[in-house]
Write an enzyme that holds these catalytic residues in place. Sequence first.
Site, mmCIF file in Angstrom:
data_model
loop_
_atom_site.group_PDB
_atom_site.id
_atom_site.type_symbol
_atom_site.label_atom_id
_atom_site.label_comp_id
_atom_site.label_asym_id
_atom_site.label_seq_id
_atom_site.Cartn_x
_atom_site.Cartn_y
_atom_site.Cartn_z
ATOM 1 C CG HIS A 168 50.902 34.477 105.923
ATOM 2 N ND1 HIS A 168 52.138 34.817 105.776
ATOM 3 C CD2 HIS A 168 50.607 33.764 107.106
ATOM 4 C CE1 HIS A 168 52.788 34.413 106.950
ATOM 5 N NE2 HIS A 168 51.876 33.584 107.729
ATOM 6 C CG ASP B 65 52.140 36.819 103.135
ATOM 7 O OD1 ASP B 65 51.413 37.214 104.203
ATOM 8 O OD2 ASP B 65 53.098 36.043 103.369
#
Length: 231
Positions: free
Chosen positions: A200, A169
């Site tokens: 993400h 992420d």
Amino acid sequence: MTEVTIQAADGGAFMAYVAKPATLPAPAVVVIQEIFGVNAVMRGIADDLARQGYLAVCPDLFWRIEPGVDITDKTQEEWNKAFALLQKFDVDKGVGDLKSTADWCRQQTECNARVGTVGYCLGGKMAFLMASRSDVDANVSYYGVGLVDLVGEVPNIKKPLLMHVAELDKFVAPEARDTVLEAVAANPKVTAHVYEGMDHAFARKGGDHFDAAASELANGRTADFFREHLS
């Protein structure tokens, strides 16, 4: 599919998008927005949940800043606006609005009194906080941001929480990710899945980091989780 008005606990009111299942009454799921508002992606998630048999309600969490935000992740201008909205967003008031939304759901004859939440990005953070600060029956967090600052809330989680964590992420440093995972591992009410190689928003259809296989796996786990805890 329709829009309703929900009264905020501290005054004022906000809009929420509602998608209804074919069979009622049904459990409700509060869909918690990303930083792009109640946009087509969020409405689509609500529609999908309705097809799965849930009363899906997606409230406008940015209403105190700018009501009716509906933007995408496709232009830099929209990203700039989204981050500006995020900077102004009051997390505690947002939790209050989500609690008001859950209460609204329970008051509807179309709801069987069981309520869950599912949130993405900012919404993933808010779902985590709903797990620690509210009495909703089940919560799902997709790639929540800023959770490392909230690990002190983990002991307060008393209802089931499912977390989908992107290994790579871009908005969560590896050290922060590992701190959060270590903290939630101590609470038997929390189940966390790490999606290797994912960035993400890997479950955002049409997004730059969308991954069909990882999204299908995460969404299947979410469906199983809600069937177990909201039925």
